[in-house]
Design an enzyme around this catalytic site. Structure first.
Site: not given
Ligand code: ADP
Length: 162
Positions: A19, A43, A92, A130
């Protein structure tokens, strides 16, 4: 000239280096980046909204054009309310694409002015999310290469209480 404001929405449960990589890239493109914690996700999060916001605050301390907020309801409504022109999402792998593509098109349907910008993290974070970090922490796996020290500390404390 109008300030270019982008929202980076997500659950951030908890924030990871993946992130943070995306936040830094977005901050090079926009005058202001707002990391927005979504409250009403299907969730059940491990961390409360306050804990997630607090961990993000600490992680972005040295990025002056970035701030954190949380929101309820539709992303496009929230974006409009704060005058943001763009939504940032991280891509990703190909597996992210279908869902993200669908979301971007729905958001555009709801508000034709809303632009979704996809950013790719450094490849070393391309397999990171996460859930994996939580799973590792639950079984005492090493997470220091995936999250900043203050997040690691809170993760370990949370797992100890569970
Ligand atoms: P997660 O998918 O880890 O639960 P979130 O819902 O908080 O994460 O994701 C928010 C945004 O951050 C989404 O667009 C997700 O694709 C992106 N994201 C999450 N982890 C990464 C990562 N390792 N690299 C790039 N983008 C990420």
């Amino acid at each position: 000239m109008t300030r270019k404001i982008a929202i980076y929405p997500g659950s951030f449960d908890p924030i990871t280096y993946g992130h943070i990589d995306i936040i830094k890239r977005a901050s090079l493109l926009f005058d202001e980046v707002i990391v927005a914690v979504a409250r009403n996700l299907g969730k059940t999060p491990l961390f409360s909204e306050e804990e997630r916001v607090g961990m993000i605050e600490e992680a972005i301390r040295e990025l002056p054009s970035v701030r954190v907020d949380s929101f309820n309801g539709l992303l496009v409504d929230y974006a409009r309310s704060i005058g943001a022109q763009a939504v940032i999402r991280g891509l990703r792998a190909v597996s992210d694409f279908e869902y993200e593509f669908q979301m971007a098109l729905v958001n555009r349907k709801l508000d034709e002015h809303m632009i979704t910008v996809f950013l790719m993290p450094h490849e070393k974070y391309s397999y990171l999310n996460s859930s994996i970090v939580k799973e590792l922490a639950r079984f005492n796996g090493e997470v220091s290469c995936f999250v900043p020290p203050h997040v690691e500390k809170q993760l370990l404390e949370k797992m100890r209480k569970k």
